[in-house]
Scaffold this motif. Structure first.
Motif, mmCIF file in Angstrom:
data_model
loop_
_atom_site.group_PDB
_atom_site.id
_atom_site.type_symbol
_atom_site.label_atom_id
_atom_site.label_comp_id
_atom_site.label_asym_id
_atom_site.label_seq_id
_atom_site.Cartn_x
_atom_site.Cartn_y
_atom_site.Cartn_z
ATOM 1 N N PRO A 70 11.874 31.289 42.762
ATOM 2 C CA PRO A 70 11.231 30.031 43.139
ATOM 3 C C PRO A 70 10.716 30.087 44.566
ATOM 4 O O PRO A 70 11.242 30.814 45.417
ATOM 5 C CB PRO A 70 12.369 29.008 42.986
ATOM 6 N N GLY A 71 9.681 29.326 44.839
ATOM 7 C CA GLY A 71 9.107 29.291 46.178
ATOM 8 C C GLY A 71 8.185 30.454 46.452
ATOM 9 O O GLY A 71 7.989 30.829 47.610
ATOM 10 N N ASP A 72 7.600 31.019 45.393
ATOM 11 C CA ASP A 72 6.652 32.127 45.521
ATOM 12 C C ASP A 72 7.254 33.305 46.284
ATOM 13 O O ASP A 72 6.612 33.919 47.124
ATOM 14 C CB ASP A 72 5.370 31.642 46.216
ATOM 15 N N ARG A 73 8.526 33.593 45.965
ATOM 16 C CA ARG A 73 9.218 34.707 46.585
ATOM 17 C C ARG A 73 9.576 35.742 45.523
ATOM 18 O O ARG A 73 9.567 35.447 44.324
ATOM 19 C CB ARG A 73 10.511 34.235 47.271
ATOM 20 N N THR A 74 9.865 36.946 45.961
ATOM 21 C CA THR A 74 10.383 37.961 45.064
ATOM 22 C C THR A 74 11.730 38.443 45.604
ATOM 23 O O THR A 74 12.044 38.286 46.784
ATOM 24 C CB THR A 74 9.428 39.162 44.933
ATOM 25 N N GLY A 75 12.526 39.019 44.735
ATOM 26 C CA GLY A 75 13.818 39.542 45.137
ATOM 27 C C GLY A 75 14.279 40.594 44.159
ATOM 28 O O GLY A 75 13.658 40.808 43.108
ATOM 29 N N HIS A 76 15.350 41.265 44.506
ATOM 30 C CA HIS A 76 15.893 42.305 43.638
ATOM 31 C C HIS A 76 17.087 41.752 42.872
ATOM 32 O O HIS A 76 18.012 41.203 43.477
ATOM 33 C CB HIS A 76 16.325 43.541 44.429
ATOM 34 N N ALA A 77 17.046 41.893 41.554
ATOM 35 C CA ALA A 77 18.146 41.450 40.711
ATOM 36 C C ALA A 77 19.002 42.647 40.318
ATOM 37 O O ALA A 77 18.478 43.707 39.967
ATOM 38 C CB ALA A 77 17.605 40.767 39.454
ATOM 39 N N MET A 78 20.312 42.476 40.386
ATOM 40 C CA MET A 78 21.217 43.519 39.906
ATOM 41 C C MET A 78 21.278 43.469 38.391
ATOM 42 O O MET A 78 21.372 42.396 37.790
ATOM 43 C CB MET A 78 22.621 43.323 40.487
ATOM 44 N N GLY A 79 21.232 44.624 37.745
ATOM 45 C CA GLY A 79 21.315 44.689 36.298
ATOM 46 C C GLY A 79 22.745 44.733 35.790
ATOM 47 O O GLY A 79 23.699 44.944 36.550
ATOM 48 N N LEU A 80 22.885 44.534 34.495
ATOM 49 C CA LEU A 80 24.188 44.522 33.846
ATOM 50 C C LEU A 80 24.967 45.815 34.104
ATOM 51 O O LEU A 80 26.159 45.779 34.424
ATOM 52 C CB LEU A 80 24.002 44.322 32.339
ATOM 53 N N ILE A 81 24.312 46.939 33.961
ATOM 54 C CA ILE A 81 25.020 48.215 34.064
ATOM 55 C C ILE A 81 25.601 48.414 35.457
ATOM 56 O O ILE A 81 26.779 48.780 35.610
ATOM 57 C CB ILE A 81 24.084 49.368 33.660
ATOM 58 N N ASP A 82 24.811 48.170 36.508
ATOM 59 C CA ASP A 82 25.329 48.306 37.867
ATOM 60 C C ASP A 82 26.428 47.288 38.151
ATOM 61 O O ASP A 82 27.403 47.583 38.867
ATOM 62 C CB ASP A 82 24.206 48.149 38.887
ATOM 63 N N LEU A 84 28.593 46.060 35.997
ATOM 64 C CA LEU A 84 29.815 46.531 35.353
ATOM 65 C C LEU A 84 30.457 47.678 36.134
ATOM 66 O O LEU A 84 31.678 47.749 36.273
ATOM 67 C CB LEU A 84 29.514 46.978 33.924
ATOM 68 N N LYS A 85 29.625 48.578 36.638
ATOM 69 C CA LYS A 85 30.158 49.700 37.413
ATOM 70 C C LYS A 85 30.825 49.214 38.693
ATOM 71 O O LYS A 85 31.900 49.704 39.076
ATOM 72 C CB LYS A 85 29.048 50.694 37.717
ATOM 73 N N ARG A 86 30.221 48.246 39.369
ATOM 74 C CA ARG A 86 30.797 47.729 40.612
ATOM 75 C C ARG A 86 32.128 47.032 40.362
ATOM 76 O O ARG A 86 33.026 47.062 41.197
ATOM 77 C CB ARG A 86 29.829 46.758 41.283
ATOM 78 N N GLU A 87 32.236 46.388 39.195
ATOM 79 C CA GLU A 87 33.472 45.683 38.860
ATOM 80 C C GLU A 87 34.533 46.626 38.294
ATOM 81 O O GLU A 87 35.691 46.221 38.113
ATOM 82 C CB GLU A 87 33.178 44.571 37.832
ATOM 83 N N GLY A 88 34.143 47.873 37.990
ATOM 84 C CA GLY A 88 35.073 48.807 37.374
ATOM 85 C C GLY A 88 35.285 48.547 35.898
ATOM 86 O O GLY A 88 36.300 48.955 35.322
ATOM 87 N N PHE A 89 34.304 47.884 35.244
ATOM 88 C CA PHE A 89 34.431 47.486 33.844
ATOM 89 C C PHE A 89 33.549 48.305 32.898
ATOM 90 O O PHE A 89 33.527 48.035 31.692
ATOM 91 C CB PHE A 89 34.060 46.002 33.677
ATOM 92 N N TYR A 90 32.817 49.253 33.414
ATOM 93 C CA TYR A 90 31.795 49.922 32.603
ATOM 94 C C TYR A 90 32.388 50.574 31.359
ATOM 95 O O TYR A 90 31.778 50.556 30.287
ATOM 96 C CB TYR A 90 31.066 50.966 33.447
#
Length: 217
Positions: A70-82, A84-90
């Motif tokens: 929103p607000g004519d901005r862009t950003g980076h979204a984290m995906g499901l796979i990354d 899960l890996k960060r949480e140690g759940f992959y």
């Protein structure tokens, strides 16, 4: 700092599903999530001890990438796979990168299936709502749990599309071996702009939870 879910501020009936799951299923049961997105509702299931099959077709939801904000901005979204890996759940999640409506019939049933606001998307309108529901039902073992939250119609356009439905209309699919446990609905409510809906908007949502009979009727 871990990237938050793209959908962290959106309303959900997921707590009602999780409560029913804890009441009716073993802690290490398998749950299939249809439209797993970036893991907002997958992570709490794994954290609660469940094994998860996560079905998602969107490559950005799965692998991350640039999204319009929103607000004519862009950003980076984290995906499901990354996530899960960060949480140690992959290792506790089977990720299936596919279109749920195009995959072949499941060979193994699970203990529960859940979907959050997936069938109202126009990309899923190439099949009737009954096919979407039927495919979900076929995944659930005898004695298992079905859960879906969904958008209800607001505008005239919505009323013309069966994929914007209601708990009453969904009940017709849950006869015979099914017992409807809970239905809920909201009044119209305002939601702030988010990824995929870049303006403030109005929703109505419904919930249906159903249990499959342990033995055929």
């Amino acid at each position: 700092m871990q990237a938050p879910s793209m959908w962290r501020h959106t309303l959900t009936f997921f707590p009602q599903f999780l409560a029913a799951l804890k009441e009716r299923a073993e802690s290490d049961s398998t749950v299939t999530v249809i439209g797993a997105s970036d893991g907002r509702l997958v992570v709490p299931l794994v954290a609660a001890g469940y094994r998860v099959i996560a079905i998602e077709r969107d490559p950005i939801a799965l692998h991350g990438g640039e999204v319009q904000l929103p607000g004519d901005r862009t950003g980076h979204a984290m995906g499901l796979i990354d996530r899960l890996k960060r949480e140690g759940f992959y290792d506790r999640v089977q990720v299936v990168e596919d279109d749920f409506l195009e995959t072949g019939p499941a060979t193994t049933r699970c203990d529960a299936v859940w979907t959050s606001c997936s069938w109202h998307y126009s990309a899923n309108h190439h099949q009737p709502l009954s096919e979407f529901v039927n495919r979900m039902q076929r995944l659930v073992r005898p004695g298992g749990l079905f859960g879906a939250e969904f958008m209800m119609p607001i505008t005239q356009r919505h009323h013309m599309l069966e994929h914007y439905t209601s708990p009453e209309r969904l009940r017709q699919y849950f006869i015979g071996d099914w017992d409807v446990l809970l239905t809920l609905r909201t009044n119209e409510f305002s939601e702030q702009a988010h990824v995929g809906q870049l303006q403030d908007h109005t929703h109505r949502m419904g919930l249906l939870l159903a249990a499959r009979a342990s033995t055929p009727s």
